[in-house]
Design an enzyme around this catalytic site. Structure first.
Site, short mmCIF file in Angstrom:
data_model
loop_
_atom_site.label_atom_id
_atom_site.label_comp_id
_atom_site.label_asym_id
_atom_site.label_seq_id
_atom_site.Cartn_x
_atom_site.Cartn_y
_atom_site.Cartn_z
N LEU A 85 0.88 -1.16 0.00
CA LEU A 85 0.00 0.00 0.00
C LEU A 85 0.92 1.21 0.00
CD1 LEU A 85 -2.99 0.86 0.19
CD2 LEU A 85 -2.76 0.81 2.68
N ASP A 86 0.70 2.14 -0.92
CA ASP A 86 1.58 3.30 -1.06
C ASP A 86 1.82 4.00 0.27
OD1 ASP A 86 1.87 2.94 -3.74
OD2 ASP A 86 0.65 4.64 -4.37
N PRO A 87 3.04 4.53 0.49
CA PRO A 87 3.30 5.31 1.71
C PRO A 87 2.31 6.46 1.90
CG PRO A 87 5.38 4.81 0.63
CD PRO A 87 4.28 4.34 -0.31
N ALA A 110 -0.76 6.42 1.13
CA ALA A 110 -2.11 5.89 1.35
C ALA A 110 -2.22 5.35 2.77
CB ALA A 110 -2.43 4.79 0.35
#
Length: 330
Positions: A49-51, A53
């Protein structure tokens, strides 16, 4: 002189921690922090999960790591805000503005949003963003991007299962689109936001991204790292869901003692079962997860099995179950 670091005494931990990942932390950093707090021997996450996000990040420990691929492949639901009128180098607020465009909210009618919503629902193709972890010639795309190099990327097929677009306004009265989307694995929400902005004729970039569900595991069931850290150490393991929480969509089959032992040794079993591609297999007494398999023509075929030691450790960590001698029984 720095004091010597205290070595953490690891222990077998089995289960799933439903983490509400904080903003700014990578998925691996979140995993390592949780692993340290639980003193777990073995851990893995279910896809990054993107930093930038937040939201649902199931972390698997011990035996649960054997089923992490199931969540990687599961459909995900996100909530995002796409600010209209500006595109950026990264597709989100971290990038430099590339182009600006005037936005007339009066033209963003429900009918127009509905048309764009239909345009991006179902099977679609996406060009992966340069700022992503996909690799080209052994090198992540974001490494090329940081060096100012753009490389050719092939469009990929993804599926948007459900999409809802709503016109909203920021605190500065800027027009934005609130996106709620359920999508297949491999979908880039930043790219979806950019494509929606392009379809509306004014461009867009994400300013907010939160994953609210993955494979039926919702954010309302999650715990934060801060909450976990604030707990007494002996209570943290109680926050884990059992490994079978990853198998909610599987058909359940229960085997008696003799068939349990044979199944765990990798042998196929026969029974009056309907064909099923995904089966969670349990022992009858004591009730314990044995692994997963599939059924073809009345034959239960093992696919991924827990070891007898893992089963014993899980039962010993479950209140009210007698696990003594489980190795001999299984």
């Amino acid at each position: 002189m720095n004091a010597p670091r205290t070595r953490v005494q690891r222990r077998p931990v089995h289960g799933v921690l439903l983490l509400d990942k904080p903003l700014g932390l990578s998925s691996n950093d979140a995993l390592q922090k949780a692993k340290w707090l639980l003193r777990a021997e073995k851990a893995g996450h279910t896809g990054t999960l993107d930093p930038l996000a937040t939201g649902v990040l199931p972390l698997c420990f011990g035996a649960a790591t054997k089923f992490s691929q199931l969540q990687l492949d599961a459909a995900k639901t996100y909530e995002a805000i796409a600010l209209l009128g500006a595109t950026t180098t990264t597709g989100d607020a971290e990038g430099d503005v590339v182009q600006r465009c005037d936005v007339d909210p009066a033209q963003l009618t429900p009918e127009r949003l509905s048309a764009v919503q239909r345009q991006f629902t179902g099977p679609i193709r996406q060009v992966p963003p340069m700022h992503s972890a996909l690799k080209k010639d052994g090198k992540a795309l974001y490494e090329y991007a940081r060096a100012g190099v753009t490389v050719e990327r092939e469009a990929r097929d993804v599926v948007i299962h459900a999409l809802n677009l709503t016109l909203v306004f920021t605190d500065q009265a800027q027009a934005a689109i609130k996106i709620i989307v359920t999508c297949s694995k491999g979908t880039y929400i930043r790219t979806l936001g950019e494509d929606i902005g392009a379809a509306l004729g004014c461009g867009a970039h994400l300013t907010f991204l939160r994953r609210i569900d993955t494979g039926g595991l919702g954010v309302e069931r999650c715990i934060t790292l801060a909450q976990l850290e604030a707990m007494p150490e002996d209570e943290r393991v109680d926050c884990l869901q059992p490994p079978e929480s990853l198998l909610a969509q599987h058909m359940r089959v229960t085997l008696d003692g003799d068939n349990t032992a044979r199944f765990l040794s990798g042998l196929r079993r026969r029974g009056e079962w309907p064909d099923a591609s995904a089966v969670a297999v349990f022992s009858e007494a004591p009730a314990a997860l044995l692994g997963v398999g599939h059924i073809k023509d009345g034959e239960l075929v093992p696919d991924r099995l827990l070891s007898p030691l893992e089963i014993q450790q899980i039962l010993e960590g479950t209140p009210h179950l007698q696990a003594s001698g489980i190795l001999e029984k299984l």
